[in-house]
Design a protein around this motif. Structure first.
Motif, mmCIF file in Angstrom:
data_model
loop_
_atom_site.group_PDB
_atom_site.id
_atom_site.type_symbol
_atom_site.label_atom_id
_atom_site.label_comp_id
_atom_site.label_asym_id
_atom_site.label_seq_id
_atom_site.Cartn_x
_atom_site.Cartn_y
_atom_site.Cartn_z
ATOM 1 N N ALA A 1 0.833 -1.203 0.000
ATOM 2 C CA ALA A 1 0.000 0.000 0.000
ATOM 3 C C ALA A 1 0.868 1.253 0.000
ATOM 4 O O ALA A 1 0.639 2.187 -0.778
ATOM 5 N N ALA A 2 1.877 1.289 0.868
ATOM 6 C CA ALA A 2 2.746 2.467 0.960
ATOM 7 C C ALA A 2 3.515 2.686 -0.337
ATOM 8 O O ALA A 2 3.583 3.812 -0.849
ATOM 9 N N ILE A 3 4.076 1.624 -0.884
ATOM 10 C CA ILE A 3 4.839 1.747 -2.126
ATOM 11 C C ILE A 3 3.925 2.161 -3.276
ATOM 12 O O ILE A 3 4.269 3.035 -4.083
ATOM 13 N N GLY A 4 2.750 1.553 -3.355
ATOM 14 C CA GLY A 4 1.799 1.927 -4.401
ATOM 15 C C GLY A 4 1.390 3.383 -4.307
ATOM 16 O O GLY A 4 1.333 4.092 -5.325
ATOM 17 N N LEU A 5 1.134 3.870 -3.104
ATOM 18 C CA LEU A 5 0.763 5.276 -2.929
ATOM 19 C C LEU A 5 1.924 6.204 -3.268
ATOM 20 O O LEU A 5 1.710 7.278 -3.840
ATOM 21 N N LEU A 6 3.148 5.804 -2.918
ATOM 22 C CA LEU A 6 4.312 6.607 -3.308
ATOM 23 C C LEU A 6 4.404 6.728 -4.824
ATOM 24 O O LEU A 6 4.664 7.807 -5.355
ATOM 25 N N LEU A 7 4.198 5.619 -5.503
ATOM 26 C CA LEU A 7 4.325 5.614 -6.959
ATOM 27 C C LEU A 7 3.187 6.362 -7.648
ATOM 28 O O LEU A 7 3.402 7.010 -8.670
ATOM 29 N N VAL A 8 1.990 6.299 -7.093
ATOM 30 C CA VAL A 8 0.832 6.915 -7.739
ATOM 31 C C VAL A 8 0.670 8.383 -7.358
ATOM 32 O O VAL A 8 0.448 9.237 -8.219
ATOM 33 N N PHE A 9 0.800 8.688 -6.062
ATOM 34 C CA PHE A 9 0.491 10.036 -5.592
ATOM 35 C C PHE A 9 1.718 10.885 -5.256
ATOM 36 O O PHE A 9 1.583 12.062 -4.952
ATOM 37 N N GLY A 10 2.898 10.291 -5.304
ATOM 38 C CA GLY A 10 4.098 11.035 -4.960
ATOM 39 C C GLY A 10 4.587 11.916 -6.093
ATOM 40 O O GLY A 10 4.183 11.778 -7.245
ATOM 41 N N ARG A 11 5.463 12.807 -5.733
ATOM 42 C CA ARG A 11 6.157 13.631 -6.716
ATOM 43 C C ARG A 11 7.382 12.817 -7.168
ATOM 44 O O ARG A 11 7.570 11.694 -6.719
ATOM 45 N N PRO A 12 8.227 13.352 -8.055
ATOM 46 C CA PRO A 12 9.356 12.538 -8.561
ATOM 47 C C PRO A 12 10.234 11.928 -7.471
ATOM 48 O O PRO A 12 10.628 10.766 -7.587
ATOM 49 N N ALA A 13 10.536 12.668 -6.423
ATOM 50 C CA ALA A 13 11.391 12.118 -5.359
ATOM 51 C C ALA A 13 10.722 10.923 -4.677
ATOM 52 O O ALA A 13 11.378 9.911 -4.396
ATOM 53 N N GLU A 14 9.426 11.024 -4.429
ATOM 54 C CA GLU A 14 8.707 9.919 -3.785
ATOM 55 C C GLU A 14 8.602 8.712 -4.714
ATOM 56 O O GLU A 14 8.686 7.569 -4.258
ATOM 57 N N ARG A 15 8.467 8.977 -6.001
ATOM 58 C CA ARG A 15 8.391 7.868 -6.954
ATOM 59 C C ARG A 15 9.720 7.121 -7.050
ATOM 60 O O ARG A 15 9.747 5.903 -7.169
ATOM 61 N N ILE A 16 10.815 7.868 -7.005
ATOM 62 C CA ILE A 16 12.136 7.224 -7.028
ATOM 63 C C ILE A 16 12.331 6.394 -5.764
ATOM 64 O O ILE A 16 12.786 5.250 -5.822
ATOM 65 N N ALA A 17 11.978 6.962 -4.616
ATOM 66 C CA ALA A 17 12.098 6.221 -3.358
ATOM 67 C C ALA A 17 11.191 4.990 -3.372
ATOM 68 O O ALA A 17 11.598 3.899 -2.940
ATOM 69 N N GLY A 18 9.972 5.146 -3.875
ATOM 70 C CA GLY A 18 9.055 4.011 -3.962
ATOM 71 C C GLY A 18 9.595 2.909 -4.856
ATOM 72 O O GLY A 18 9.457 1.720 -4.548
ATOM 73 N N THR A 19 10.238 3.293 -5.941
ATOM 74 C CA THR A 19 10.851 2.300 -6.832
ATOM 75 C C THR A 19 11.984 1.569 -6.118
ATOM 76 O O THR A 19 12.117 0.350 -6.245
ATOM 77 N N ALA A 20 12.790 2.304 -5.355
ATOM 78 C CA ALA A 20 13.878 1.666 -4.602
ATOM 79 C C ALA A 20 13.314 0.690 -3.569
ATOM 80 O O ALA A 20 13.835 -0.418 -3.399
ATOM 81 N N PHE A 21 12.238 1.095 -2.885
ATOM 82 C CA PHE A 21 11.609 0.197 -1.905
ATOM 83 C C PHE A 21 11.049 -1.048 -2.593
ATOM 84 O O PHE A 21 11.169 -2.161 -2.076
ATOM 85 N N LEU A 22 10.433 -0.860 -3.763
ATOM 86 C CA LEU A 22 9.856 -1.986 -4.484
ATOM 87 C C LEU A 22 10.948 -2.955 -4.946
ATOM 88 O O LEU A 22 10.794 -4.176 -4.809
ATOM 89 N N VAL A 23 12.046 -2.420 -5.463
ATOM 90 C CA VAL A 23 13.163 -3.279 -5.875
ATOM 91 C C VAL A 23 13.696 -4.055 -4.673
ATOM 92 O O VAL A 23 13.970 -5.255 -4.761
ATOM 93 N N ASP A 24 13.803 -3.390 -3.522
ATOM 94 C CA ASP A 24 14.276 -4.051 -2.311
ATOM 95 C C ASP A 24 13.309 -5.142 -1.867
ATOM 96 O O ASP A 24 13.716 -6.255 -1.543
ATOM 97 N N MET A 25 12.023 -4.828 -1.882
ATOM 98 C CA MET A 25 11.023 -5.782 -1.401
ATOM 99 C C MET A 25 10.906 -7.003 -2.315
ATOM 100 O O MET A 25 10.848 -8.133 -1.847
ATOM 101 N N VAL A 26 10.893 -6.773 -3.615
ATOM 102 C CA VAL A 26 10.753 -7.871 -4.565
ATOM 103 C C VAL A 26 12.089 -8.597 -4.756
ATOM 104 O O VAL A 26 12.126 -9.820 -4.927
ATOM 105 N N GLY A 27 13.191 -7.858 -4.689
ATOM 106 C CA GLY A 27 14.500 -8.449 -4.936
ATOM 107 C C GLY A 27 15.052 -9.276 -3.788
ATOM 108 O O GLY A 27 15.831 -10.211 -4.016
ATOM 109 N N THR A 28 14.656 -8.952 -2.568
ATOM 110 C CA THR A 28 15.197 -9.667 -1.408
ATOM 111 C C THR A 28 14.999 -11.181 -1.484
ATOM 112 O O THR A 28 15.964 -11.930 -1.296
ATOM 113 N N PRO A 29 13.790 -11.680 -1.781
ATOM 114 C CA PRO A 29 13.663 -13.140 -1.880
ATOM 115 C C PRO A 29 14.485 -13.745 -3.025
ATOM 116 O O PRO A 29 14.863 -14.913 -2.961
#
Length: 155
Positions: free
Chosen positions: A19-47
């Motif tokens: 939910a947090a990552i999705g909201l960052l990507l949808v409603f954030g400004r460019p800085a929030e979208r970049i951070a959300g992408t980094a979080f998503l890569v971390d979350m999906v990449g860890t396993p």
């Protein structure tokens, strides 16, 4: 996602994270979208890289953690976002745990538990970041070219 081997708390943290990552990507400004992408890569990449380890050090996960820290650090220097400064500090705590795991006599389960708490803090900060990007007067984009970096536009 709803594997029986996970606890209810792990499912809740996963849903809050998406939910947090999705909201960052949808409603954030460019800085929030970049951070959300980094979080998503971390979350999906860890396993995907969790099996890469030397002794007790899971270096694949550590590399992802370093990448998130570097991303948050650069964003916090380039934009006026309080949440990014706080998130960078919280991620630095996670980096300290990696160092403690290598050089100290730290129990792996203890370090993983603290990293789960740190991840939860990052996701709570992400919710604040969404609010900050949309509501804070200093985070609103302006039309002047000189304030594009201050408003969160990465130039």
């Amino acid at each position: 996602m709803f594997d029986a081997s996970y606890t209810l708390a792990q499912h809740i943290i996963g849903l809050v994270s998406f939910a947090a990552i999705g909201l960052l990507l949808v409603f954030g400004r460019p800085a929030e979208r970049i951070a959300g992408t980094a979080f998503l890569v971390d979350m999906v990449g860890t396993p995907l890289v969790d099996h890469l380890h030397i002794g007790e050090l899971r270096y694949g996960v550590a590399i992802l953690s370093i990448g998130v820290f570097a991303t948050l650090f650069v964003l916090s220097l380039r934009t006026d976002r309080w949440w990014l400064i706080a998130a960078t500090g919280v991620q630095l705590l996670s980096m300290g745990l990696w160092v403690a795991t290598v050089f100290g006599d730290l129990q792996v389960w203890g370090a993983v538990t603290v990293r789960i708490v740190i991840w939860t803090q990052l996701m709570l900060l992400a919710f604040f970041g969404i609010w900050e990007a949309r509501s804070a007067p200093y985070a609103r984009p302006s039309t002047s070219a000189g304030s594009r970096v201050r408003s969160g536009a990465i130039t």
